[in-house]
Design an enzyme around this catalytic site. Sequence first.
Site, short mmCIF file in Angstrom:
data_model
loop_
_atom_site.label_atom_id
_atom_site.label_comp_id
_atom_site.label_asym_id
_atom_site.label_seq_id
_atom_site.Cartn_x
_atom_site.Cartn_y
_atom_site.Cartn_z
N GLU A 31 -10.54 -2.09 -5.22
CA GLU A 31 -8.85 -1.77 -5.36
C GLU A 31 -8.58 -1.81 -3.69
O GLU A 31 -9.23 -1.20 -2.98
CB GLU A 31 -8.74 -0.28 -5.78
CG GLU A 31 -7.23 -0.10 -5.70
CD GLU A 31 -6.98 1.32 -6.19
OE1 GLU A 31 -5.95 1.89 -5.95
OE2 GLU A 31 -7.89 1.81 -6.94
N ASP A 42 -0.64 8.93 -1.18
CA ASP A 42 -2.15 8.83 -0.42
C ASP A 42 -2.10 10.20 0.50
O ASP A 42 -1.26 10.71 0.97
CB ASP A 42 -1.74 7.73 0.54
CG ASP A 42 -1.84 6.48 0.00
OD1 ASP A 42 -2.11 6.23 -0.98
OD2 ASP A 42 -1.51 5.28 0.80
#
Length: 243
Positions: A31, A42
């Site tokens: 990924e 994130d």
Amino acid sequence: MTKLFIPYIMGNKSFIKNMKILDENGADIVEIGVPFSDPVADGPIIMEAGNHAIKEGVTIDYIFNELSNHKDEINCKYVLMTYYNIIVSYGEEAFFKQCANVGVYGVIIPDLPHELTQKLKAKIAKVNVKLISLVAMTADDERINKIVKQAEGFIYTVTMNATTGENGTFHPQLKDKLKLLKAHTDIPVVAGFGIRTIEHVKDIADVADGVVIGSEIVKRLSQDDNVDTIHFLKQVRETLDML
């Protein structure tokens, strides 16, 4: 079914080198995070890596160019994790056509709800790139069934109600959610967010069809020498192969 090892890396100036390390040491799918200025999903490690990549001058065009130049050197599949603004700025159809051109298997868009993902899927139906579905722990059974019916590639189950990088504090209903998802689909159901140790891998992959490891991989690639990183990757691969 072989358990999937899906490591995450940031799309920085070293991402092709890092992909090769992962490819050669057990990754099934890599990924690649596209750096973005406001990454809502994130945690601090990946956010810092993204900010550094932006300062390096990395853009989606840089990532596409590097993948085009090196795609024949990578044996495993690879997906992009990107926020929707980047796709819109590039142009939806143009973005996915370029993904197909450079060998991208699928795209994960964490800030695009399922309903809008399906509308986007209809627009790019002729392009052979999969839109990977995310399932949150807050999703009820009705919503899970809807997502599962339209999922492709693999289903990415978020292990907690948090950003990436939290240390193994998994949602108490995670395994029940994984079992429910697996009962309603034939495609792999993997789990990610907060998986950092071999013990986490054993625990989660005992039920899931694979694991996504992000912050731990990003941290090791930036701080460790390759010997230690490769040892960790091989440990993950061996653990998954034993389950």
